[in-house]
Design a protein around this motif. Structure first.
Motif, PDB file in Angstrom:
ATOM      1  N   ASP A  80      -2.028   3.854   2.136  1.00 38.09           N
ATOM      2  CA  ASP A  80      -2.999   3.687   1.038  1.00 38.09           C
ATOM      3  C   ASP A  80      -2.327   3.090  -0.199  1.00 38.09           C
ATOM      4  O   ASP A  80      -2.906   2.240  -0.883  1.00 38.09           O
ATOM      5  CB  ASP A  80      -3.621   5.049   0.679  1.00 38.09           C
ATOM      6  CG  ASP A  80      -4.766   5.421   1.616  1.00 38.09           C
ATOM      7  OD1 ASP A  80      -5.376   4.494   2.195  1.00 38.09           O
ATOM      8  OD2 ASP A  80      -5.051   6.623   1.763  1.00 38.09           O
ATOM      9  N   ASP A 105      -0.080   8.224   5.952  1.00 37.88           N
ATOM     10  CA  ASP A 105      -1.375   7.722   5.493  1.00 37.88           C
ATOM     11  C   ASP A 105      -1.336   7.432   3.989  1.00 37.88           C
ATOM     12  O   ASP A 105      -1.855   6.405   3.531  1.00 37.88           O
ATOM     13  CB  ASP A 105      -2.494   8.707   5.838  1.00 37.88           C
ATOM     14  CG  ASP A 105      -2.275  10.099   5.253  1.00 37.88           C
ATOM     15  OD1 ASP A 105      -1.110  10.451   4.961  1.00 37.88           O
ATOM     16  OD2 ASP A 105      -3.262  10.834   5.078  1.00 37.88           O
ATOM     17  N   ARG A 113      -6.107   0.292   4.559  1.00 34.30           N
ATOM     18  CA  ARG A 113      -6.725   1.599   4.257  1.00 34.30           C
ATOM     19  C   ARG A 113      -7.348   2.206   5.513  1.00 34.30           C
ATOM     20  O   ARG A 113      -7.334   3.420   5.687  1.00 34.30           O
ATOM     21  CB  ARG A 113      -7.784   1.445   3.162  1.00 34.30           C
ATOM     22  CG  ARG A 113      -7.177   1.320   1.788  1.00 34.30           C
ATOM     23  CD  ARG A 113      -8.170   1.620   0.659  1.00 34.30           C
ATOM     24  NE  ARG A 113      -7.517   1.240  -0.585  1.00 34.30           N
ATOM     25  CZ  ARG A 113      -7.649   0.037  -1.153  1.00 34.30           C
ATOM     26  NH1 ARG A 113      -8.451  -0.871  -0.626  1.00 34.30           N
ATOM     27  NH2 ARG A 113      -6.998  -0.247  -2.255  1.00 34.30           N
ATOM     28  N   SER A 172      -5.976  -5.308   2.359  1.00 34.73           N
ATOM     29  CA  SER A 172      -5.869  -3.910   1.922  1.00 34.73           C
ATOM     30  C   SER A 172      -6.954  -3.037   2.564  1.00 34.73           C
ATOM     31  O   SER A 172      -6.723  -1.860   2.856  1.00 34.73           O
ATOM     32  CB  SER A 172      -5.961  -3.832   0.393  1.00 34.73           C
ATOM     33  OG  SER A 172      -7.174  -4.383  -0.047  1.00 34.73           O
ATOM     34  N   ALA A 174      -4.705   3.805   7.460  1.00 31.11           N
ATOM     35  CA  ALA A 174      -4.409   5.126   6.862  1.00 31.11           C
ATOM     36  C   ALA A 174      -5.464   6.142   7.278  1.00 31.11           C
ATOM     37  O   ALA A 174      -5.147   7.284   7.644  1.00 31.11           O
ATOM     38  CB  ALA A 174      -4.364   4.994   5.337  1.00 31.11           C
ATOM     39  N   HIS A 175      -6.712   5.724   7.246  1.00 35.14           N
ATOM     40  CA  HIS A 175      -7.820   6.611   7.634  1.00 35.14           C
ATOM     41  C   HIS A 175      -7.666   7.070   9.090  1.00 35.14           C
ATOM     42  O   HIS A 175      -7.854   8.256   9.407  1.00 35.14           O
ATOM     43  CB  HIS A 175      -9.148   5.852   7.427  1.00 35.14           C
ATOM     44  CG  HIS A 175     -10.306   6.423   8.168  1.00 35.14           C
ATOM     45  ND1 HIS A 175     -11.038   7.497   7.697  1.00 35.14           N
ATOM     46  CD2 HIS A 175     -10.870   6.078   9.367  1.00 35.14           C
ATOM     47  CE1 HIS A 175     -11.995   7.778   8.564  1.00 35.14           C
ATOM     48  NE2 HIS A 175     -11.914   6.943   9.576  1.00 35.14           N
ATOM     49  N   ASP A 186      -3.259  -0.332  -2.160  1.00 29.77           N
ATOM     50  CA  ASP A 186      -3.555  -0.398  -3.604  1.00 29.77           C
ATOM     51  C   ASP A 186      -2.702  -1.473  -4.287  1.00 29.77           C
ATOM     52  O   ASP A 186      -3.199  -2.267  -5.087  1.00 29.77           O
ATOM     53  CB  ASP A 186      -3.264   0.952  -4.276  1.00 29.77           C
ATOM     54  CG  ASP A 186      -4.256   2.031  -3.860  1.00 29.77           C
ATOM     55  OD1 ASP A 186      -5.308   1.665  -3.285  1.00 29.77           O
ATOM     56  OD2 ASP A 186      -3.972   3.226  -4.104  1.00 29.77           O
TER      57      ASP A 186
END
Lengths: 105, 557
Positions: B357, B353, B69, B65, B72-73, B361
């Motif tokens: 995320d 994005d 993330r 994860s 996504a960033h 999660d």
């Protein structure tokens, strides 16, 4: 002779650009300088070579266009999509692709 | 999953620093484009139609994860808020600025990710079964071997300038979910009669302009010989592979021109030299790498069975999603969840994005922090307790990621096509969107059953059209897009290359043509359990040609 414009991708960010009448690289095809005779095309090609050598742009090409009701339209679909962006609307939060279908058709 | 050691960290950080310097010198004009292009390609940076494109490796499609993330960033900070998961289990960003790419790569390095060898004539990201380590039918987890191959092939000096790119895939089950027979090397993990682990080795498969199915050159290669035998193959290819013609430079052409038997003989000669050298894999090294991929501690969660039955009864949409997107896990109280990146009418393989995320999660809370990318451009949560399926589903619904279509007609593979790609001749995404919309109703998809449509926007076949049950290839004819249809392709353990069915279709007619093909299949199948592919293999192309073109003359035109 088919009308022509000079296009490239900007070195720093890769964004598609066209040479305008003032000699600047413009993000809008509609601002492009249109070469309508052989000498003008040669001048475009020379400008492109120089801009490539000066490390301002990459992937420099002269492309065929036509002017329809004052709007420049590349003859190849590839170039129409380069000018207008992807033909697919994207996720919310990214504006800029919505008006594209008509421009590419 | 594998964790970087000090060497890996230093290696990737050094590479970022090196690329930062190269970019600075390019922007200052010190490096010419000709000098810089191979350097950027070695770091996964292409120039596409509208901008640069960055391809980030997801080794064998496995990540956690924290890494998701970070993806996504990167989408948010360096791109336009989305990314495209690819058929090689990687992710591509469409709009990064060259000047910001070193920062993006530094951010990725902080979570053990990079873009090394995602381009260029080298050994690319090694791909594997996306259900690895979880599938009920698995002989062994293919990822430790993929990781060993990754470590061995990373900036391997002998294999960094091959005649052409080189792709290796590994599968750990009889059911091939990694399409190994259309890779340069395909490895099928198996056990021999003594119960020892080894590989059936396939060589010379590939798609592109000359699709070929790989030839098996070894029935059983002991695991300790993985690197020596692979090196032997690479040496034969590096020596004899054609460098005079880019289009004939892949190993499939060498295998075809040399003959599989003779090529196998040449490989054996090299292998005899290499077999007992430092390339022999020590048992403890295999064990050490395998330990990284130890499955999570899966506690019994038998309460999930009854809960699941109740939830399914209460919510037909949930029941449909479980039916289609959840596969049996090794552990009976768990399932493997496919997160479809194919919303009806959406862009295959794309995720925003926020969606990335959300997946991170969910993986962290419910799925032991494991995420996979499948070569079919979906995401996978390999370990989810049946007792957690309902909350996982609710969270996916909220993120727009709960489309119940895994393996169905709207689960379409599509390359970026002419909307983004500098090589493409035609668009792929809008065609996929229209087909998806046409067949989008859950009832209709269920009636049609398993049907894989794959779309490529040019002959390079990134959209795997050759192995689509229905394949679409976009070409440019007289300045217009035209779509050629192939039928009967398959990328599994019974791999076949699709056959061209007849003349191509204009963009506005191609969805109708697909509908004719689907209706023809529905009309001729023996019963609903006979899939499209099985039916096609039984009846051949003629009924479909007749339905599409009316008569044989038209089809030949």
């Amino acid at each position: 002779m088919t009308d022509k414009v000079l296009t490239a991708n900007r070195l720093s960010d890769g964004i598609s650009v066209w040479l305008d009448a003032a000699g600047n690289w413009n993000e809008s095809l509609q601002e492009a300088f249109v070469a309508r005779h052989k000498e003008a095309v040669e001048a475009l090609e020379a400008t492109g070579k120089q801009a490539f050598a000066d490390n301002k742009v990459v992937d420099v090409n002269v492309v065929d266009v036509e002017e329809v009701d004052g709007v420049l339209r590349p003859l190849r679909m590839r170039e129409r999509i380069r000018a207008a962006g992807p033909t697919i609307p994207y996720a919310a939060g990214y504006a800029g692709l919505s008006a594209i279908r008509s421009a590419v058709a | 999953m594998y964790r970087y050691d000090e060497f890996d960290h230093a290696f990737v950080n050094d590479r970022v620093a090196q690329f930062r310097d190269q970019v600075a010198r390019r922007l200052s004009g010190e490096l010419s484009e000709d000098a810089f292009k191979p350097l950027r390609l070695m770091n996964g940076v292409y120039l596409q139609l509208h901008a640069y494109m960055l391809r980030v490796a997801v080794p064998y499609g496995t990540m956690n994860s924290r890494q998701m993330r970070m993806l996504a960033h990167v989408a948010r900070k360096y791109d336009r808020g989305y990314g495209h998961f690819t058929t090689r289990q990687n992710i591509q960003y469409n709009w990064p600025k060259l000047s910001e790419l070193p920062d993006a790569l530094a951010d990725l390095a902080s979570v053990e990710m990079h873009a090394i060898q995602t381009s260029g004539n080298c050994i690319r990201n090694v791909t594997a079964d996306h259900f690895a380590g979880a599938a009920a039918d698995e002989v062994a987890d293919p990822r430790p071997y993929a990781e060993i191959l990754r470590q061995w092939s990373s900036v391997h000096p002998e294999f960094s300038f091959l005649p052409r790119k080189f792709k290796i895939a590994v599968t750990g089950a009889e059911r091939d979910r990694a399409a190994i027979q259309v890779h340069d090397i395909g490895l099928h993990l198996k056990k021999n009669e003594k119960g020892e682990i080894g590989f059936a080795v396939y060589v010379g498969g590939g798609q592109g302009r000359t699709p070929m199915i790989a030839k098996k050159i070894r029935d059983f290669l002991p695991e300790e010989d993985l690197l020596s035998y692979t090196t032997a193959i690479m040496r034969v290819y590096n020596l004899h592979g054609r460098r005079d013609n880019k289009y004939k430079a892949r190993i499939k052409i060498l295998v075809h021109e040399t003959g599989a038997e003779e090529l196998a003989r040449q490989v054996e000669v090299e292998f005899a030299e290499l077999k007992n050298t430092e390339l022999k894999l020590p048992e403890q090294d295999i064990a050490a790498i395998t330990a990284y991929f130890a499955p999570p501690a899966l506690e019994p969660r038998a309460e999930g069975w009854a809960q699941l039955a109740q939830w399914k009864k209460a919510d037909a949409d949930f029941a449909r999603w479980v039916q289609q997107n959840v596969q049996p896990h090794k552990h009976p109280d768990y399932g493997m969840v496919t997160i479809s990146l194919k919303p009806i009418g959406g862009i295959p393989g794309d995720a925003t994005d926020a969606q990335m995320d959300a997946v991170a999660d969910i993986a962290q809370e419910y799925a032991f922090d494991e995420i996979r990318v499948s070569h079919e451009q979906n995401l996978i949560l390999p370990h989810v307790a049946l007792a957690d399926l309902e909350p996982v589903y609710r969270a996916l619904v909220a993120a727009g990621l709960a489309t119940a279509n895994a393996g169905l007609i709207t689960d379409i593979i599509a390359c970026p096509g002419l909307d983004y790609c500098a090589l493409a001749n035609a668009r792929s995404i809008p065609v996929a969107q229209e087909i998806s919309t046409r067949f989008g109703s859950p009832e209709r998809q269920a009636e049609i059953g398993e049907l894989k449509i794959k779309i490529s926007g040019c002959i390079n076949a990134c959209g795997h059209h050759h192995v689509g049950h229905i394949g679409l290839l976009g070409v440019e004819k007289k300045g217009e897009e035209l779509y050629q249809i192939t039928l009967g392709g398959s990328g599994d353990e019974n791999t076949s290359i699709g056959e061209i069915i007849g003349r191509g279709f204009e963009p506005e007619k191609v969805t109708d043509a697909i509908e004719v093909i689907v209706d023809t299949y529905l009309g001729l199948r023996l019963d609903p359990s006979e899939t499209f592919l099985t039916a096609y293999r039984r009846v051949g192309p003629q009924p479909f040609k007749d339905a599409l073109y009316g008569d044989k003359t038209a089809a030949a035109a």
